[in-house]
Design a protein around this motif. Structure first.
Motif, PDB file in Angstrom:
ATOM      1  N   VAL A 178       0.697  -1.403  -0.102  1.00  0.00           N
ATOM      2  CA  VAL A 178       0.012  -0.130   0.057  1.00  0.00           C
ATOM      3  C   VAL A 178       0.832   1.090   0.060  1.00  0.00           C
ATOM      4  CG1 VAL A 178      -1.567   1.278   1.326  1.00  0.00           C
ATOM      5  CG2 VAL A 178      -2.085  -1.060   0.971  1.00  0.00           C
ATOM      6  N   PHE A 179       1.948   1.320   0.688  1.00  0.00           N
ATOM      7  CA  PHE A 179       2.715   2.491   0.718  1.00  0.00           C
ATOM      8  C   PHE A 179       3.429   2.968  -0.516  1.00  0.00           C
ATOM      9  CE2 PHE A 179       6.991   4.289   1.046  1.00  0.00           C
ATOM     10  CZ  PHE A 179       6.834   5.499   1.854  1.00  0.00           C
ATOM     11  N   LYS A 180       3.887   1.705  -1.346  1.00  0.00           N
ATOM     12  CA  LYS A 180       4.589   1.555  -2.513  1.00  0.00           C
ATOM     13  C   LYS A 180       3.569   2.234  -3.666  1.00  0.00           C
ATOM     14  CE  LYS A 180       8.254  -1.153  -3.269  1.00  0.00           C
ATOM     15  NZ  LYS A 180       8.963  -2.368  -3.901  1.00  0.00           N
ATOM     16  N   VAL A 181       2.385   1.746  -3.468  1.00  0.00           N
ATOM     17  CA  VAL A 181       1.588   2.052  -4.621  1.00  0.00           C
ATOM     18  C   VAL A 181       1.095   3.483  -4.298  1.00  0.00           C
ATOM     19  CG1 VAL A 181      -0.587   1.112  -3.712  1.00  0.00           C
ATOM     20  CG2 VAL A 181      -0.407   1.408  -6.190  1.00  0.00           C
ATOM     21  N   GLN A 182       0.737   3.802  -2.895  1.00  0.00           N
ATOM     22  CA  GLN A 182       0.479   5.237  -2.599  1.00  0.00           C
ATOM     23  C   GLN A 182       1.434   6.286  -3.126  1.00  0.00           C
ATOM     24  OE1 GLN A 182      -2.844   6.107  -1.158  1.00  0.00           O
ATOM     25  NE2 GLN A 182      -1.873   8.283  -1.892  1.00  0.00           N
ATOM     26  N   ILE A 183       2.677   6.183  -2.974  1.00  0.00           N
ATOM     27  CA  ILE A 183       3.499   7.013  -3.352  1.00  0.00           C
ATOM     28  C   ILE A 183       3.319   6.971  -4.960  1.00  0.00           C
ATOM     29  CG2 ILE A 183       6.287   7.305  -3.878  1.00  0.00           C
ATOM     30  CD1 ILE A 183       5.089   8.044  -1.138  1.00  0.00           C
ATOM     31  N   MET A 184       3.479   5.852  -5.739  1.00  0.00           N
ATOM     32  CA  MET A 184       3.537   5.884  -7.161  1.00  0.00           C
ATOM     33  C   MET A 184       1.943   6.787  -7.708  1.00  0.00           C
ATOM     34  SD  MET A 184       6.062   4.634  -7.990  1.00  0.00           S
ATOM     35  CE  MET A 184       6.448   3.793  -9.453  1.00  0.00           C
ATOM     36  N   ILE A 185       0.814   6.539  -6.991  1.00  0.00           N
ATOM     37  CA  ILE A 185      -0.403   7.238  -7.153  1.00  0.00           C
ATOM     38  C   ILE A 185      -0.397   8.622  -7.327  1.00  0.00           C
ATOM     39  CG2 ILE A 185      -2.776   7.433  -6.576  1.00  0.00           C
ATOM     40  CD1 ILE A 185      -2.778   4.667  -5.893  1.00  0.00           C
ATOM     41  N   VAL A 186       0.383   9.064  -6.241  1.00  0.00           N
ATOM     42  CA  VAL A 186       0.608  10.393  -6.039  1.00  0.00           C
ATOM     43  C   VAL A 186       1.417  11.176  -7.091  1.00  0.00           C
ATOM     44  CG1 VAL A 186       1.482  12.333  -4.448  1.00  0.00           C
ATOM     45  CG2 VAL A 186      -0.035  10.536  -3.624  1.00  0.00           C
ATOM     46  N   HIS A 187       2.640  10.195  -7.382  1.00  0.00           N
ATOM     47  CA  HIS A 187       3.457  10.829  -8.481  1.00  0.00           C
ATOM     48  C   HIS A 187       2.740  10.588  -9.995  1.00  0.00           C
ATOM     49  CE1 HIS A 187       7.336  11.374  -9.757  1.00  0.00           C
ATOM     50  NE2 HIS A 187       7.289  10.404 -10.896  1.00  0.00           N
ATOM     51  N   ARG A 188       2.046   9.893 -10.024  1.00  0.00           N
ATOM     52  CA  ARG A 188       1.253   9.848 -11.343  1.00  0.00           C
ATOM     53  C   ARG A 188       0.208  10.839 -11.425  1.00  0.00           C
ATOM     54  NH1 ARG A 188       0.864   4.296 -10.742  1.00  0.00           N
ATOM     55  NH2 ARG A 188      -1.581   4.433 -10.494  1.00  0.00           N
ATOM     56  N   ASN A 189      -0.452  11.362 -10.254  1.00  0.00           N
ATOM     57  CA  ASN A 189      -1.762  12.026 -10.072  1.00  0.00           C
ATOM     58  C   ASN A 189      -1.430  13.508  -9.334  1.00  0.00           C
ATOM     59  OD1 ASN A 189      -3.603  10.260 -11.527  1.00  0.00           O
ATOM     60  ND2 ASN A 189      -2.627   8.979 -10.007  1.00  0.00           N
ATOM     61  N   LYS A 190      -0.260  13.996  -9.808  1.00  0.00           N
ATOM     62  CA  LYS A 190       0.063  15.320  -9.014  1.00  0.00           C
ATOM     63  C   LYS A 190      -1.383  16.405  -8.855  1.00  0.00           C
ATOM     64  CE  LYS A 190       5.001  14.455 -10.197  1.00  0.00           C
ATOM     65  NZ  LYS A 190       5.546  14.631 -11.417  1.00  0.00           N
ATOM     66  N   ASP A 191      -1.724  16.514 -10.112  1.00  0.00           N
ATOM     67  CA  ASP A 191      -2.636  17.356 -10.160  1.00  0.00           C
ATOM     68  C   ASP A 191      -4.057  17.245  -9.129  1.00  0.00           C
ATOM     69  OD1 ASP A 191      -1.385  19.238 -11.829  1.00  0.00           O
ATOM     70  OD2 ASP A 191      -2.276  18.638 -13.710  1.00  0.00           O
ATOM     71  N   PHE A 192      -4.387  15.943  -9.182  1.00  0.00           N
ATOM     72  CA  PHE A 192      -5.383  15.455  -8.631  1.00  0.00           C
ATOM     73  C   PHE A 192      -5.007  15.724  -6.638  1.00  0.00           C
ATOM     74  CE2 PHE A 192      -7.738  12.038  -5.965  1.00  0.00           C
ATOM     75  CZ  PHE A 192      -8.901  12.541  -6.132  1.00  0.00           C
ATOM     76  N   PHE A 193      -3.807  15.321  -6.608  1.00  0.00           N
ATOM     77  CA  PHE A 193      -3.821  15.871  -5.177  1.00  0.00           C
ATOM     78  C   PHE A 193      -3.285  17.081  -4.697  1.00  0.00           C
ATOM     79  CE2 PHE A 193      -3.255  11.016  -5.593  1.00  0.00           C
ATOM     80  CZ  PHE A 193      -3.814  10.375  -4.530  1.00  0.00           C
ATOM     81  N   LYS A 194      -3.022  17.849  -5.630  1.00  0.00           N
ATOM     82  CA  LYS A 194      -3.090  19.252  -5.389  1.00  0.00           C
ATOM     83  C   LYS A 194      -4.233  19.743  -5.249  1.00  0.00           C
ATOM     84  CE  LYS A 194      -1.414  23.586  -7.542  1.00  0.00           C
ATOM     85  NZ  LYS A 194      -0.669  23.995  -8.979  1.00  0.00           N
TER      86      LYS A 194
END
Length: 187
Positions: A83-99
């Motif tokens: 979960v940790f790994k995939v969460q970091i990757m998700i944030v990296h791929r979806n920067k605008d969404f997390f912004k």
């Protein structure tokens, strides 16, 4: 999600990320999505409704991806690491969404309360994974609720670091971050 709604979703994320909630307009979302304003209003009655849609759909996509990887490990600690790994990757791929999420997390508007509820649901899922790891003696006993918040906070902070300081070696960065978060900095 149909093709038009997907285009609106992606465009709305970009517009909200660039302009903030207050600065975003239906006109700009329609132009960015390449749809007529009438088409936009056919699918969504207001900017608020679009915002709620992108948060709801975006968090659903995040939780679906996390659920898929967390079920791939035989151990509770393995699930936490996945979960940790995939969460970091998700944030990296979806920067605008997390912004967009970061910009709207605090406040007293209904949309902000609803966003916090979505995040609370994710934290509840993390608490369950941590409880499993505690029960199986794979991590030390403690307040699993506090651990879940700390875990999510660490993931978010690490993601911001990764986005700002990435040297291109994402796997190595994720492993280092995971080491610090799961094992501490040591004294």
């Amino acid at each position: 999600m149909n093709k038009t709604k997907n285009s609106i979703f992606l465009s709305a994320v970009k517009v909200f990320s660039s302009n903030g909630y207050e600065g975003a307009t239906m006109d700009e979302i329609a132009i960015s999505a390449g749809v007529a304003k009438g088409t936009l209003y056919y699918h969504f009655r207001s900017k608020e409704e679009i915002f709620k849609y992108i948060i709801s759909e975006g968090m659903k996509l995040v939780q679906d991806e996390i659920s898929a990887v967390s079920n791939n490990s035989d151990t509770a600690l393995g699930r936490l690491k996945s979960v940790f790994k995939v969460q970091i990757m998700i944030v990296h791929r979806n920067k605008d969404f997390f912004k967009v999420i970061a910009s709207q997390i605090w406040g007293k508007e209904l949309r902000q309360f609803e966003l916090r509820n979505k995040i609370e649901s994710y934290i509840n899922d993390m608490e369950g994974l941590i409880d499993d790891a505690i029960k199986s003696n794979q991590i030390k006993k403690g307040n699993s609720r506090l651990m879940a918040y700390s875990f999510i906070g660490s993931i978010c902070s690490s993601s911001i670091y990764e986005i700002s300081n990435s040297d291109g070696d994402m796997d190595n960065s994720v492993e280092s971050m995971m080491e610090y978060i799961l094992n501490g900095i040591g004294i």
